[in-house]
Every structure is written in structure tokens, then in C-alpha cells.
Design an enzyme around this catalytic site. Structure first.
Site, PDB file in Angstrom:
ATOM      1  N   HIS A 188       0.818  -1.205   0.000  1.00 33.03           N
ATOM      2  CA  HIS A 188       0.000   0.000   0.000  1.00 33.03           C
ATOM      3  C   HIS A 188       0.857   1.262   0.000  1.00 33.03           C
ATOM      4  CE1 HIS A 188       0.979  -0.588   4.258  1.00 33.03           C
ATOM      5  NE2 HIS A 188       0.719   0.695   4.439  1.00 33.03           N
TER       6      HIS A 188
ATOM      7  N   ASP B  28       0.357   5.391   1.560  1.00 33.60           N
ATOM      8  CA  ASP B  28      -0.466   6.061   2.573  1.00 33.60           C
ATOM      9  C   ASP B  28      -1.318   7.171   1.959  1.00 33.60           C
ATOM     10  OD1 ASP B  28       0.628   4.441   4.535  1.00 33.60           O
ATOM     11  OD2 ASP B  28       2.233   5.845   4.997  1.00 33.60           O
TER      12      ASP B  28
ATOM     13  N   HIS C  41       4.626   0.045   0.239  1.00 33.40           N
ATOM     14  CA  HIS C  41       5.323  -0.691   1.284  1.00 33.40           C
ATOM     15  C   HIS C  41       4.423  -1.756   1.893  1.00 33.40           C
ATOM     16  CE1 HIS C  41       3.450   2.828   3.219  1.00 33.40           C
ATOM     17  NE2 HIS C  41       3.390   2.123   4.336  1.00 33.40           N
TER      18      HIS C  41
ATOM     19  N   ARG D 296       4.528   7.180  13.117  1.00 38.02           N
ATOM     20  CA  ARG D 296       4.599   7.767  11.775  1.00 38.02           C
ATOM     21  C   ARG D 296       4.156   9.218  11.783  1.00 38.02           C
ATOM     22  NH1 ARG D 296       0.123   5.840   7.674  1.00 38.02           N
ATOM     23  NH2 ARG D 296      -1.002   7.326   8.989  1.00 38.02           N
TER      24      ARG D 296
END
Length: 296
Positions: free
Chosen positions: A128, A130, A269, A284
Site C-alpha cells: 500500500h 499512505d 510498502h 509515523r
């Protein structure tokens, strides 16, 4: 903001900065910089150029606070606060990604699938990128290792440009003009937010490098528009198989105080969840593309 050329990014030394490639087209480790302190312009620009060139860069042994994590990311653009992020220790812009939260999410997925009489997809590959559900996705992300198992829990990044370039010419032709949707409404609705489903090109042009990127998020119910559902599934499988090819990947083994900084427009990732019930935690921070795009 000035940018060091991509060719320079392999050898640039801003003061003591050193950049070492990990794979031919993706991944580099950066040393010789102290992230507890603000970056000078030359170092900042060299790091940004390295992110563009290598798609993802890694730092080791950076014992930084959450405030310093945010300050580092903020030097590369405005911070984006994800609507589903509850924040960590009075830092609403930091997303704590924990093994416990993942386990709860996967259990909910299993129960929903069983209730709907559908196959259990909890263990599908979830390569995916983000915020792909947004009109203007975040350009960058900085992930910090906090509580890390002795072994396991690696993250894989895929060079989505190389994945596209490696497709047969006939598949590239089939993808021309096609768009893919990513549906994140269920998670948004749970926190009282909504967002219309938007479509992005499957073969997406990188806004800075001009490269063509194979850009699909398998964690958000992707569907390719303009073709029959069977063809959409076929193409999505072809793309997923490209992502899985080791020659397009770099795999990072985490340690506490390690950081990964990646170009969210150029790489996808995948978090490897092979650490049992260890309470793994990473944190994150997302970087918006531009200030006036932060809410789009």
C-alpha cells in the site's frame, strides 16, 4: 526550497553527510547527521534529493524525541494530521502503529467477512501507499522504530517506478488511461468523517521526477474503472505480482531509534508481521504535498 539533482544524491556530502545505496534502484542508508538538531539548508536539500532518487532512505541510532521527530519532518513540508489518528502522548500529528491495534483491526475484518458470507481476506498481501484515498495524497512519511522485536517485523518498500518499467509492453498499453479507486470510507466513518471516493491513474506520473509509477493500494479495496470486474481483478493481480518481485524491493530490519523516510508517491510498502505477540510499536508522521493541499 532548493533541491540537489538526482545524480548528485548518490555521492553528496553536506558537511559529514554520507549516503550509501542499498539496492540498485531503491533504498539508501544515510549517516553523518544528527536528527536531534535542525538541518542546515544544504543537508536538508541533500536528504530530500536522496529521498527522490532512492524512494526511501534510512537512518540508524537516532535517539530523538517525538517533538524532534515532528521537527525533522516539518523541514520537508507541512505536517498532515490523519483523521483516524488519535495521536501519541499529546502529539495529535503522530500516528502510533501498534501490533495490538493491528490484531483488533484484523479480527474485525474476519468477523465482517464471516457476517457477509465472504472469504476471509485478513491475510492477503497489503502492499500500500499512505492516504491514497485523498485527492492529493501525502508526499512523504517518516516512520520511527520505538518498540522493536529482536528478530522479525521488517518493512518492505517497492520501487513502483521499476515495477511499472518491468511490465510487458502489452500490459502497459492496457493500463493507459485507466484509473483505480481506493475506498477508505469505513474507517473514516468510524471517526465521524467522510470523504468521496476519488480515482487516480493506475500508471501515475510522479509530479517532480516525471517518472511513471505503478500506484495501487491493496489495503483499501482497489478497483480499476472502465473495465469489467474480471479484468480489474486480473490487472490488479498482475500489478501485485510485480510488487512481490524481489528485484524491485528493499527490506529494512528495524532497530530502536531507526527511522525510514520515503517518497509516498514513488514507493509502496508492506509490513511483515512475523513477530508473534510481541508488542511492536512504530510511530509515523505524514508530510503534506503542499500547505494548500493539506485538507484535500
Amino acid at each position: 526550497m532548493g533541491v540537489v539533482s538526482l545524480k548528485q544524491a548518490d555521492s553528496t556530502r553536506a558537511e559529514t553527510l554520507s549516503i550509501r545505496r542499498l539496492q540498485p534502484t531503491i533504498g539508501a542508508e544515510i549517516s553523518g547527521v544528527d536528527l536531534t538538531r535542525p538541518l542546515d539548508d544544504a543537508t536538508r536539500d541533500a536528504i530530500r534529493a536522496a529521498v527522490l532518487r532512492h524512494k526511501v532512505v534510512f537512518f540508524r541510532d537516532q535517539d530523538i524525541t517525538r517533538d524532534q521527530h515532528l521537527a525533522f519532518a516539518r523541514q520537508f513540508g507541512p505536517i498532515y494530521t490523519h483523521p483516524t489518528t488519535t495521536g501519541v502522548d499529546h502529539h495529535p500529528q503522530i500516528h502510533g502503529i501498534t501490533a495490538a491495534d493491528f490484531a483488533k483491526h484484523e479480527q474485525a475484518r474476519k468477523e465482517a467477512a464471516a457476517k457477509a458470507g465472504q472469504p476471509d481476506t485478513a491475510h492477503e498481501d497489503k502492499y500500500h501507499t499512505d492516504t491514497s484515498w485523498r485527492l492529493v495524497p501525502a508526499w512523504g512519511a517518516v516512520l520511527r522504530g520505538v518498540t522493536i522485536p529482536e528478530v522479525g517485523g521488517d518493512t518492505i518498500w517497492v520501487d513502483a517506478e521499476a515495477a511499472y518499467n518491468g511490465l510487458p509492453d502489452d500490459v502497459k498499453r492496457r493500463l493507459e488511461g485507466l484509473h483505480v479507486t481506493h475506498d477508505f470510507r469505513e474507517a473514516l466513518n468510524k471517526v465521524g468523517r467522510d470523504y468521496p471516493i476519488v480515482a487516480h491513474p493506475v500508471a501515475r506520473r510522479h509530479p517532480e521526477t516525471g517518472a511513471t509509477i505503478l500506484w495501487v493500494n491493496y489495503s483499501q479495496k482497489p478497483q480499476i474503472l472502465g473495465v469489467e470486474l474480471a479484468e480489474s481483478r486480473e490487472l490488479l493481480t498482475l500489478i501485485l505480482n510485480q510488487y512481490k518481485r524481489p528485484e524491485y524491493q528493499v527490506r529494512f530490519s528495524w532497530r530502536p531509534n531507526s527511522l525510514a523516510f520515503w517518497d509516498n508517491r514513488a514507493a509502496v510498502h508492506y509490513a511483515v508481521r512475523n513477530y508473534g505477540d510481541f508488542p511492536r510499536v512504530v510511530e509515523r508522521v505524514l508530510i503534506a504535498d503542499q500547505a494548500h493541499y493539506a485538507d484535500l
